[in-house]
Design a protein around this motif. Structure first.
Motif, PDB file in Angstrom:
ATOM      1  N   LEU A 126       0.824  -1.206   0.000  1.00 16.14           N
ATOM      2  CA  LEU A 126       0.000   0.000   0.000  1.00 16.14           C
ATOM      3  C   LEU A 126       0.859   1.257   0.000  1.00 16.14           C
ATOM      4  O   LEU A 126       1.877   1.341   0.688  1.00 16.14           O
ATOM      5  CB  LEU A 126      -0.904   0.031   1.239  1.00 16.14           C
ATOM      6  CG  LEU A 126      -2.155  -0.843   1.213  1.00 16.14           C
ATOM      7  CD1 LEU A 126      -2.742  -0.938   2.615  1.00 16.14           C
ATOM      8  CD2 LEU A 126      -3.191  -0.298   0.236  1.00 16.14           C
ATOM      9  N   LYS A 127       0.430   2.261  -0.741  1.00 14.12           N
ATOM     10  CA  LYS A 127       1.030   3.581  -0.645  1.00 14.12           C
ATOM     11  C   LYS A 127       0.625   4.216   0.687  1.00 14.12           C
ATOM     12  O   LYS A 127      -0.375   3.833   1.291  1.00 14.12           O
ATOM     13  CB  LYS A 127       0.517   4.490  -1.778  1.00 14.12           C
ATOM     14  CG  LYS A 127       0.874   4.045  -3.173  1.00 14.12           C
ATOM     15  CD  LYS A 127       0.229   4.988  -4.195  1.00 14.12           C
ATOM     16  CE  LYS A 127       0.522   4.533  -5.624  1.00 14.12           C
ATOM     17  NZ  LYS A 127      -0.164   5.389  -6.623  1.00 14.12           N
ATOM     18  N   VAL A 128       1.370   5.201   1.134  1.00  9.90           N
ATOM     19  CA  VAL A 128       0.930   5.997   2.277  1.00  9.90           C
ATOM     20  C   VAL A 128      -0.389   6.678   1.883  1.00  9.90           C
ATOM     21  O   VAL A 128      -0.491   7.270   0.802  1.00  9.90           O
ATOM     22  CB  VAL A 128       1.988   7.039   2.670  1.00  9.90           C
ATOM     23  CG1 VAL A 128       1.454   7.961   3.761  1.00  9.90           C
ATOM     24  CG2 VAL A 128       3.255   6.344   3.142  1.00  9.90           C
ATOM     25  N   GLY A 129      -1.391   6.533   2.721  1.00  3.32           N
ATOM     26  CA  GLY A 129      -2.724   7.038   2.396  1.00  3.32           C
ATOM     27  C   GLY A 129      -3.613   5.986   1.756  1.00  3.32           C
ATOM     28  O   GLY A 129      -4.817   6.213   1.572  1.00  3.32           O
ATOM     29  N   GLU A 176      -6.084   2.745   7.163  1.00  2.00           N
ATOM     30  CA  GLU A 176      -5.348   3.548   6.182  1.00  2.00           C
ATOM     31  C   GLU A 176      -3.876   3.579   6.560  1.00  2.00           C
ATOM     32  O   GLU A 176      -3.523   3.803   7.718  1.00  2.00           O
ATOM     33  CB  GLU A 176      -5.905   4.964   6.155  1.00  2.00           C
ATOM     34  CG  GLU A 176      -5.263   5.876   5.123  1.00  2.00           C
ATOM     35  CD  GLU A 176      -5.927   7.237   5.091  1.00  2.00           C
ATOM     36  OE1 GLU A 176      -5.264   8.223   5.479  1.00  2.00           O
ATOM     37  OE2 GLU A 176      -7.117   7.300   4.703  1.00  2.00           O
ATOM     38  N   LYS A 177      -3.010   3.346   5.587  1.00  2.00           N
ATOM     39  CA  LYS A 177      -1.570   3.371   5.854  1.00  2.00           C
ATOM     40  C   LYS A 177      -1.122   4.814   6.098  1.00  2.00           C
ATOM     41  O   LYS A 177      -1.416   5.708   5.306  1.00  2.00           O
ATOM     42  CB  LYS A 177      -0.800   2.759   4.694  1.00  2.00           C
ATOM     43  CG  LYS A 177       0.707   2.702   4.940  1.00  2.00           C
ATOM     44  CD  LYS A 177       1.416   1.935   3.849  1.00  2.00           C
ATOM     45  CE  LYS A 177       2.923   2.033   3.989  1.00  2.00           C
ATOM     46  NZ  LYS A 177       3.655   1.303   2.942  1.00  2.00           N
ATOM     47  N   ILE A 178      -0.400   5.021   7.191  1.00  2.00           N
ATOM     48  CA  ILE A 178      -0.020   6.381   7.554  1.00  2.00           C
ATOM     49  C   ILE A 178       1.478   6.634   7.536  1.00  2.00           C
ATOM     50  O   ILE A 178       1.911   7.778   7.461  1.00  2.00           O
ATOM     51  CB  ILE A 178      -0.573   6.762   8.943  1.00  2.00           C
ATOM     52  CG1 ILE A 178      -0.127   5.747  10.008  1.00  2.00           C
ATOM     53  CG2 ILE A 178      -2.081   6.898   8.895  1.00  2.00           C
ATOM     54  CD1 ILE A 178      -0.548   6.122  11.427  1.00  2.00           C
ATOM     55  N   ILE A 179       2.288   5.582   7.642  1.00  2.00           N
ATOM     56  CA  ILE A 179       3.740   5.786   7.603  1.00  2.00           C
ATOM     57  C   ILE A 179       4.366   4.711   6.741  1.00  2.00           C
ATOM     58  O   ILE A 179       3.880   3.582   6.681  1.00  2.00           O
ATOM     59  CB  ILE A 179       4.386   5.752   9.005  1.00  2.00           C
ATOM     60  CG1 ILE A 179       4.086   4.416   9.706  1.00  2.00           C
ATOM     61  CG2 ILE A 179       3.950   6.922   9.841  1.00  2.00           C
ATOM     62  CD1 ILE A 179       4.822   4.242  11.031  1.00  2.00           C
ATOM     63  N   PRO A 180       5.465   5.012   6.061  1.00  2.00           N
ATOM     64  CA  PRO A 180       6.147   3.969   5.307  1.00  2.00           C
ATOM     65  C   PRO A 180       6.812   2.990   6.272  1.00  2.00           C
ATOM     66  O   PRO A 180       7.523   3.407   7.183  1.00  2.00           O
ATOM     67  CB  PRO A 180       7.192   4.714   4.489  1.00  2.00           C
ATOM     68  CG  PRO A 180       7.121   6.145   4.864  1.00  2.00           C
ATOM     69  CD  PRO A 180       6.119   6.305   5.952  1.00  2.00           C
ATOM     70  N   VAL A 181       6.531   1.718   6.086  1.00  2.00           N
ATOM     71  CA  VAL A 181       7.136   0.674   6.921  1.00  2.00           C
ATOM     72  C   VAL A 181       7.701  -0.393   6.023  1.00  2.00           C
ATOM     73  O   VAL A 181       7.070  -0.814   5.061  1.00  2.00           O
ATOM     74  CB  VAL A 181       6.080   0.050   7.865  1.00  2.00           C
ATOM     75  CG1 VAL A 181       6.691  -1.098   8.646  1.00  2.00           C
ATOM     76  CG2 VAL A 181       5.534   1.089   8.828  1.00  2.00           C
ATOM     77  N   ASN A 182       8.903  -0.850   6.293  1.00  2.00           N
ATOM     78  CA  ASN A 182       9.493  -1.932   5.513  1.00  2.00           C
ATOM     79  C   ASN A 182       9.612  -3.167   6.384  1.00  2.00           C
ATOM     80  O   ASN A 182      10.437  -3.236   7.282  1.00  2.00           O
ATOM     81  CB  ASN A 182      10.876  -1.534   4.990  1.00  2.00           C
ATOM     82  CG  ASN A 182      11.479  -2.585   4.079  1.00  2.00           C
ATOM     83  OD1 ASN A 182      10.813  -3.590   3.793  1.00  2.00           O
ATOM     84  ND2 ASN A 182      12.686  -2.381   3.625  1.00  2.00           N
ATOM     85  N   HIS A 183       8.726  -4.122   6.140  1.00  2.00           N
ATOM     86  CA  HIS A 183       8.733  -5.366   6.890  1.00  2.00           C
ATOM     87  C   HIS A 183       9.466  -6.470   6.147  1.00  2.00           C
ATOM     88  O   HIS A 183       9.294  -7.647   6.413  1.00  2.00           O
ATOM     89  CB  HIS A 183       7.296  -5.819   7.179  1.00  2.00           C
ATOM     90  CG  HIS A 183       6.678  -5.022   8.300  1.00  2.00           C
ATOM     91  ND1 HIS A 183       5.335  -5.104   8.599  1.00  2.00           N
ATOM     92  CD2 HIS A 183       7.203  -4.132   9.163  1.00  2.00           C
ATOM     93  CE1 HIS A 183       5.071  -4.298   9.618  1.00  2.00           C
ATOM     94  NE2 HIS A 183       6.178  -3.707   9.966  1.00  2.00           N
ATOM     95  N   GLY A 184      10.258  -6.088   5.161  1.00  2.00           N
ATOM     96  CA  GLY A 184      10.996  -7.098   4.414  1.00  2.00           C
ATOM     97  C   GLY A 184      10.261  -7.484   3.155  1.00  2.00           C
ATOM     98  O   GLY A 184       9.178  -7.017   2.855  1.00  2.00           O
ATOM     99  N   ASN A 185      10.858  -8.372   2.434  1.00  2.00           N
ATOM    100  CA  ASN A 185      10.330  -8.800   1.136  1.00  2.00           C
ATOM    101  C   ASN A 185       9.517 -10.071   1.334  1.00  2.00           C
ATOM    102  O   ASN A 185      10.042 -11.086   1.722  1.00  2.00           O
ATOM    103  CB  ASN A 185      11.496  -9.056   0.190  1.00  2.00           C
ATOM    104  CG  ASN A 185      11.038  -9.219  -1.238  1.00  2.00           C
ATOM    105  OD1 ASN A 185       9.848  -9.444  -1.460  1.00  2.00           O
ATOM    106  ND2 ASN A 185      11.945  -9.103  -2.173  1.00  2.00           N
ATOM    107  N   HIS A 186       8.200  -9.998   1.076  1.00  2.00           N
ATOM    108  CA  HIS A 186       7.327 -11.142   1.319  1.00  2.00           C
ATOM    109  C   HIS A 186       6.874 -11.775  -0.003  1.00  2.00           C
ATOM    110  O   HIS A 186       5.722 -12.095  -0.177  1.00  2.00           O
ATOM    111  CB  HIS A 186       6.100 -10.705   2.129  1.00  2.00           C
ATOM    112  CG  HIS A 186       6.423 -10.167   3.478  1.00  2.00           C
ATOM    113  ND1 HIS A 186       6.806 -10.963   4.522  1.00  2.00           N
ATOM    114  CD2 HIS A 186       6.459  -8.888   3.964  1.00  2.00           C
ATOM    115  CE1 HIS A 186       7.032 -10.234   5.598  1.00  2.00           C
ATOM    116  NE2 HIS A 186       6.832  -8.963   5.277  1.00  2.00           N
TER     117      HIS A 186
END
Length: 307
Positions: free
Chosen positions: A222-225, A296-306
């Protein structure tokens, strides 16, 4: 007969689409009910739709803004990247079984109609319900009934199945009902059978692990927002979705930074689950157990490559 009557169709899509030129995903295409509604709200936008059930492809909408992916939505990230649609502006999931699947006896999803014990969403792969009922041992069967059907008498049900299949394999839904019905509480047979068939279906399709994988991929997809909109139909699904939207992880535990500020990738748009009103339930009784949640996504988060 309509292939599938989507629950909370307009409301879920209204929550999902906030940019008519954005890119959206419907990971449970079914008969295209939600997808049609999404396309109606788009201008120059794009829709990626997933469905692993071959029957869904007979319902494809002719629209050059639609890209159909014949795959399980556990492969969300991989196919969005393949189709150069990553990240996206919104993701919709209408979990569970479609009306078409329930109403087609040979699919084996319903205890109300006699048919082959199958229950696979994708009939080209994996163990069928018949395989599970005839091959799992007593402990494995009882665990399924307890974990996925929340049935306290799972051990007794498993014993009846083991005993019955010693005489002949259990190959149809009616056979399974006949084996179990004398062990069910009088007056509550239908409720118990619904839970039993739900438990078997979840095991057949590995629905909980698929949902886990899908949810974990949505943060980066998801994009932010961007919006995550999910309709669930039983407490196991809803609990997982609720936890994930609250915390951005499956445990539901919100991580905090050094100063004690909560670190979650989502803002809850719906504080409580939205359920269909009586008017919709009267038209579509299967909507009764539906719960809609939106984040709604509010911050960029990198949880790794899934992928």
């Amino acid at each position: 007969m309509e292939y599938h009557n989507p629950v909370l169709r307009q409301l879920s899509v209204d929550y999902l689409v906030n940019d008519p030129n954005g890119t959206y995903v419907d990971v449970t295409y079914g008969g295209g009910g939600h997808s049609r509604c999404i396309l109606d709200k788009l201008d120059q936008g794009r829709l990626i739709a997933f469905d692993q059930d071959a029957d869904a492809q007979s319902q494809l909408i002719e629209d050059n803004r639609l890209t159909f992916v014949a795959s399980n939505f556990k492969n969300l990230g991989r196919f969005l990247k393949y189709h150069q649609a990553y990240p996206v502006d919104g993701i919709l999931a209408d979990l569970g079984v479609s009306s078409h699947q329930f109403d087609t006896p040979e699919r084996g999803f319903s205890y109300r109609e006699d048919g082959v014990l199958d229950m696979r969403m994708n009939r080209q792969t994996g163990n069928s319900a018949q395989d599970i009922i005839n091959q799992y041992d007593e402990k494995a069967l009882s665990d399924i009934f307890y974990r996925y059907g929340e049935l306290s008498d799972g051990r007794a049900l498993a014993r009846r199945i083991i005993k019955a299949r010693e005489d002949q394999p259990i190959t149809t839904t009616q056979q399974l009902v006949d084996v179990l019905k004398l062990a069910l509480i009088r007056g509550k047979e239908n409720k118990s059978l619904s839970k039993i068939f739900q438990a078997i279906r979840i095991e057949v399709n590995q629905e909980m692990s698929v949902l886990e994988s899908f949810l974990e991929q949505t943060v980066d997809a998801l994009k932010v927002g961007g919006r995550l909109v999910i309709i669930s139909y039983h407490s196991l699904e809803d609990r997982m979705v609720k936890n994930f939207m609250r915390a951005g992880n499956l445990s539901g535990e919100v991580e905090k930074d050094f100063y004690g500020n909560p670190q979650t990738p989502f803002k809850l748009i719906t504080r409580k689950a939205i359920q269909p009103d009586n008017e919709e339930i009267n038209v579509n009784p299967r909507a009764r157990s539906a719960k809609l949640r939106v984040a709604e996504k509010i911050i960029p988060v990198n949880h790794g490559n899934h992928i």
